[in-house]
Write a protein that holds these residues in place. Structure first.
Motif, short mmCIF file in Angstrom:
data_model
loop_
_atom_site.label_atom_id
_atom_site.label_comp_id
_atom_site.label_asym_id
_atom_site.label_seq_id
_atom_site.Cartn_x
_atom_site.Cartn_y
_atom_site.Cartn_z
N GLY A 135 0.82 -1.22 0.00
CA GLY A 135 0.00 0.00 0.00
C GLY A 135 0.85 1.26 0.00
N GLY A 169 -0.41 4.42 0.13
CA GLY A 169 -1.25 5.55 0.53
C GLY A 169 -0.45 6.44 1.48
N ILE A 170 -1.15 7.23 2.27
CA ILE A 170 -0.47 8.16 3.18
C ILE A 170 0.39 7.36 4.18
CG2 ILE A 170 -0.83 10.05 4.84
CD1 ILE A 170 -1.92 10.48 1.86
N GLY A 171 -0.18 6.29 4.75
CA GLY A 171 0.54 5.52 5.75
C GLY A 171 1.76 4.80 5.18
N GLU A 213 1.98 -1.33 -4.55
CA GLU A 213 0.69 -0.61 -4.59
C GLU A 213 -0.23 -1.26 -5.63
OE1 GLU A 213 -1.16 1.90 -3.16
OE2 GLU A 213 -2.57 1.60 -4.80
N ARG A 214 -1.47 -1.46 -5.23
CA ARG A 214 -2.45 -2.11 -6.12
C ARG A 214 -2.72 -1.28 -7.39
NH1 ARG A 214 -8.36 -2.47 -3.67
NH2 ARG A 214 -7.96 -0.25 -3.61
N VAL A 242 -10.28 14.26 -1.57
CA VAL A 242 -10.52 15.69 -1.39
C VAL A 242 -9.67 16.14 -0.20
CG1 VAL A 242 -12.72 15.94 -2.61
CG2 VAL A 242 -12.73 15.02 -0.30
N GLY A 243 -10.27 16.84 0.77
CA GLY A 243 -9.44 17.40 1.83
C GLY A 243 -9.12 16.43 2.96
N ARG A 263 -5.91 15.59 -0.10
CA ARG A 263 -5.31 14.27 0.16
C ARG A 263 -4.47 13.77 -1.03
NH1 ARG A 263 -5.47 8.99 -1.98
NH2 ARG A 263 -4.84 7.54 -0.39
N PHE A 294 -1.68 -6.85 -3.25
CA PHE A 294 -1.31 -7.84 -2.23
C PHE A 294 -2.40 -8.89 -2.10
CE2 PHE A 294 -1.78 -9.37 2.10
CZ PHE A 294 -0.54 -9.95 2.31
N ASP A 331 -2.51 -1.28 3.60
CA ASP A 331 -3.37 -1.37 2.41
C ASP A 331 -4.80 -0.92 2.68
OD1 ASP A 331 -3.40 -3.67 4.01
OD2 ASP A 331 -3.84 -5.04 2.37
N ARG A 341 -18.64 14.41 0.05
CA ARG A 341 -17.43 15.23 0.12
C ARG A 341 -17.21 15.95 -1.19
NH1 ARG A 341 -13.00 12.67 3.51
NH2 ARG A 341 -14.10 11.28 4.88
N TRP A 359 -14.10 5.08 -2.19
CA TRP A 359 -13.71 6.49 -2.10
C TRP A 359 -14.04 7.29 -3.36
CZ3 TRP A 359 -12.62 9.15 2.05
CH2 TRP A 359 -12.12 8.49 3.18
N ASP A 391 -5.12 2.82 8.22
CA ASP A 391 -6.52 2.37 8.15
C ASP A 391 -6.64 0.86 8.19
OD1 ASP A 391 -7.32 4.97 8.02
OD2 ASP A 391 -8.28 4.85 6.05
C1 LIG Z 1 -8.67 6.93 -3.21
C2 LIG Z 1 -8.70 7.40 -1.76
C3 LIG Z 1 -9.22 8.66 -1.48
C4 LIG Z 1 -9.28 9.11 -0.16
N1 LIG Z 1 -9.78 10.36 0.08
C5 LIG Z 1 -9.78 10.85 1.34
C6 LIG Z 1 -10.24 12.17 1.60
O1 LIG Z 1 -10.64 12.89 0.70
N2 LIG Z 1 -10.20 12.62 2.89
C7 LIG Z 1 -9.76 11.83 3.92
O2 LIG Z 1 -9.75 12.29 5.08
N3 LIG Z 1 -9.33 10.59 3.70
C8 LIG Z 1 -9.32 10.06 2.44
N4 LIG Z 1 -8.86 8.79 2.21
C9 LIG Z 1 -8.45 7.97 3.36
C10 LIG Z 1 -7.15 8.44 3.97
O3 LIG Z 1 -6.14 8.50 3.00
C11 LIG Z 1 -6.80 7.49 5.09
O4 LIG Z 1 -7.85 7.45 6.05
C12 LIG Z 1 -5.57 7.88 5.89
O5 LIG Z 1 -4.76 8.76 5.24
C13 LIG Z 1 -4.78 6.64 6.32
O6 LIG Z 1 -3.93 6.25 5.25
P1 LIG Z 1 -3.65 4.75 4.85
O7 LIG Z 1 -2.36 4.78 4.12
O8 LIG Z 1 -3.80 3.85 6.00
O9 LIG Z 1 -4.82 4.39 3.84
P2 LIG Z 1 -5.03 4.91 2.36
O10 LIG Z 1 -4.61 6.31 2.21
O11 LIG Z 1 -6.42 4.52 2.04
O12 LIG Z 1 -4.00 4.02 1.49
C14 LIG Z 1 -4.11 2.63 1.26
C15 LIG Z 1 -3.35 2.31 -0.02
O13 LIG Z 1 -3.28 0.90 -0.18
C16 LIG Z 1 -3.62 0.57 -1.51
N5 LIG Z 1 -4.15 -0.78 -1.50
C17 LIG Z 1 -5.38 -1.21 -1.15
N6 LIG Z 1 -5.46 -2.55 -1.23
C18 LIG Z 1 -4.24 -2.99 -1.65
C19 LIG Z 1 -3.71 -4.29 -1.91
N7 LIG Z 1 -4.44 -5.39 -1.76
N8 LIG Z 1 -2.42 -4.37 -2.32
C20 LIG Z 1 -1.65 -3.25 -2.47
N9 LIG Z 1 -2.12 -2.00 -2.23
C21 LIG Z 1 -3.39 -1.88 -1.83
C22 LIG Z 1 -4.61 1.63 -1.91
O14 LIG Z 1 -4.72 1.76 -3.31
C23 LIG Z 1 -4.01 2.87 -1.26
O15 LIG Z 1 -3.05 3.48 -2.07
C24 LIG Z 1 -8.81 8.29 0.91
C25 LIG Z 1 -8.28 7.02 0.63
C26 LIG Z 1 -8.23 6.57 -0.69
C27 LIG Z 1 -7.64 5.19 -1.00
#
Ligand SMILES: Cc1cc2nc3c(=O)[nH]c(=O)nc-3n(C[C@H](O)[C@H](O)[C@H](O)COP(=O)(O)OP(=O)(O)OC[C@H]3O[C@@H](n4cnc5c(N)ncnc54)[C@H](O)[C@@H]3O)c2cc1C
Length: 446
Positions: free
Chosen positions: A7, A9-11, A31-32, A41-42, A102, A127, A159, A185, A241, A298
């Motif tokens: 993954g 994403g932000i994390g 990354e998927r 969005v924000g 975001r 994954f 992820d 949103r 999302w 998440d």
């Molecule tokens: C498309 C999208 C838009 C979002 N928009 C907002 C928003 O506008 N405002 C807000 O507050 N929060 C938003 N979020 C959620 C926010 O990013 C998270 O709550 C927070 O930042 C925690 O980040 P995270 O990395 O745990 O999760 P996420 O930021 O959701 O990142 C998870 C990542 O893992 C990837 N992934 C998923 N499944 C798999 C897999 N099986 N194998 C490999 N990679 C995988 C996803 O594509 C993503 O890039 C959004 C998330 C996504 C995915």
């Protein structure tokens, strides 16, 4: 040590940056998505997250993406003022709060990862599952060319809310838990409201409108805001999302919410696009770390957006995990320590967001005065208002006193190594490593 992250994403991206700053180099992110398009969005980065981004040396880049809110103000449905509190630096933190897009944040983090670690993000890798032995962990990914395996010393599941790793570890966990509320949103360019840097929430736990600036007001007095409109309206709890919908019915739901300081229906009508999302979270887990495998962000603790803590808690996870991997004597000890540090804290926070967190003031105002009030202190005392705000900050770990006093999550060895290299080479600022060094040095001396 090879560290595999599922993954980007932000994390996942902040984990890679944190590991790099802690001295690790063999980091692979899978990354998927086949492309990182900067969706969403924000998103709010609270001072505890901005502290970590500062210590990673990317605070200025992130701050330049958005706006630092000066104030958070709560109103009832009638637009009458309940409570305001200063945010970020104005509230006594050493770090600001930042409201950013975001998607822009994700692209900026990706850029920083590529500068510091090179091309370590492998796109189009979904994954599937993992197997673990005493000496390593192997993750399997689905790609358009077939199944790919990656073996490392550590596997981190970042992820997201639909985490496949979480599903493998907890097959009976089920789908995200829906509150029954639906969120819409969007972002819109509207006339600046209040001081142009205030985040507002109006309504209560049945129907609510949140808005905050994402860009400073231009010369024409208009600014881009992020908004979230929410209401209990049937539908499904299917969390996607990217589901865009027609704004007209949402404008109607908020038709009467026209205040002299903000026109809610016009704001919704001005949106570029409205994304519908159910207000869902995940139940707290009894364990995140299993040997060489752990969950983060998440995937570990998706929570409701009230309190604005989703992205910020993922950043704290990332920094804590890197700190533990750099300072504990074995991978398993490090992952167990990370679990002990972060799981109880996020479980408490999750529970507080289910109780509506700091927004409880709006619920109380509606219960005690559904038709509104002359002055809020007729229905809620100043002491009660202050207590609710302070309780949430303490539970979330971002009360100014405790955050300002907390020791750094930059591992001591990395901090001294980077500080030493920064002073030995004042001209090294162009190199990727020195960006982390200068961030660390400035934070530790702050
Ligand atoms: C498309 C999208 C838009 C979002 N928009 C907002 C928003 O506008 N405002 C807000 O507050 N929060 C938003 N979020 C959620 C926010 O990013 C998270 O709550 C927070 O930042 C925690 O980040 P995270 O990395 O745990 O999760 P996420 O930021 O959701 O990142 C998870 C990542 O893992 C990837 N992934 C998923 N499944 C798999 C897999 N099986 N194998 C490999 N990679 C995988 C996803 O594509 C993503 O890039 C959004 C998330 C996504 C995915």
């Amino acid at each position: 040590m090879t560290i595999v992250i599922a993954g980007a994403g932000i994390g996942g991206l902040v984990t890679a940056l944190s590991l790099e700053a802690a001295g690790f180099r063999e980091i692979e992110i899978y990354e998927r998505s086949s492309q990182i398009r900067g969706l969403g969005v924000g998103l709010n980065l609270l001072p505890h997250a901005m502290r970590e981004l500062t210590e990673l040396g990317i605070d200025a880049r992130v701050a330049a993406l958005g706006v630092a809110p000066s104030t958070l103000s709560y109103y009832n449905r009638q637009g009458q003022h309940i409570w305001s509190e200063p945010r970020g630096l104005a509230a006594g933190y050493q770090w600001p709060q930042c409201s950013v897009h975001r998607g822009k944040l994700q692209l900026t983090l990706l850029e920083a990862v590529e500068e510091r670690l090179g091309n370590v993000v492998r796109l189009g890798h979904k994954f599937l599952d993992r197997t673990e032995t005493e000496t390593g962990v192997t993750a399997r990914f689905e790609t358009q060319d077939g199944i790919v395996e990656a073996t490392g010393d550590v596997l981190i599941g970042a992820d997201g809310i639909h985490s496949a790793l979480r599903r493998q570890l907890f097959p009976n966990d089920g789908e995200p838990v829906w509150s029954g509320l639906t969120l819409w949103r969007g972002t819109a360019v509207i006339p600046a409201f209040l001081d142009g840097a205030t985040m507002i929430m109006a309504g209560d736990d049945e129907q609510k409108f949140v808005a905050y600036p994402l860009e400073p007001a231009g010369e024409d007095g208009r600014m881009r805001v992020n908004f979230i409109a929410e209401k209990r309206v049937g539908g499904s709890g299917d969390a996607d999302w990217n589901r865009a919908i027609d704004p007209a019915p949402i404008v109607e739901l908020f038709r009467d919410w026209q205040y002299d300081w903000l026109d809610v229906p016009s704001t919704i009508a001005a949106a570029d696009e409205i994304l519908e999302y159910p207000m869902v979270d995940r139940n707290a887990l009894p364990q995140w770390s299993f040997g060489r495998t752990t969950l983060l962000g998440d995937a570990a603790h998706a929570m409701y957006p009230n309190g604005s803590n989703g992205g910020s808690q993922a950043i704290l996870d990332a920094r804590t995990l890197a700190f533990r991997l750099a300072t504990e004597s074995s991978v398993k000890d490090a992952l167990a320590a990370y679990d002990a540090d972060r799981r109880p804290a996020t479980a408490t926070l999750l529970e507080m967001t289910r109780q509506t967190g700091p927004e409880r003031v709006m619920v109380i105002a509606r219960e005690r005065a559904p038709e509104g009030f002359e002055h809020v202190h007729e229905v809620i005392s100043a002491a009660e208002l202050e207590q609710i705000a302070a309780d949430y900050k303490r539970a979330a770990g971002f009360h100014p006193d405790s955050l300002n006093a907390r020791s750094s999550l930059t591992p001591p060895a990395a901090a001294s190594a980077t500080a030493a290299s920064a002073s030995a080479s004042a001209s090294a600022s162009a190199s990727a490593g020195s960006q982390a060094a200068s961030g660390t040095a400035s934070a530790t001396s702050a």
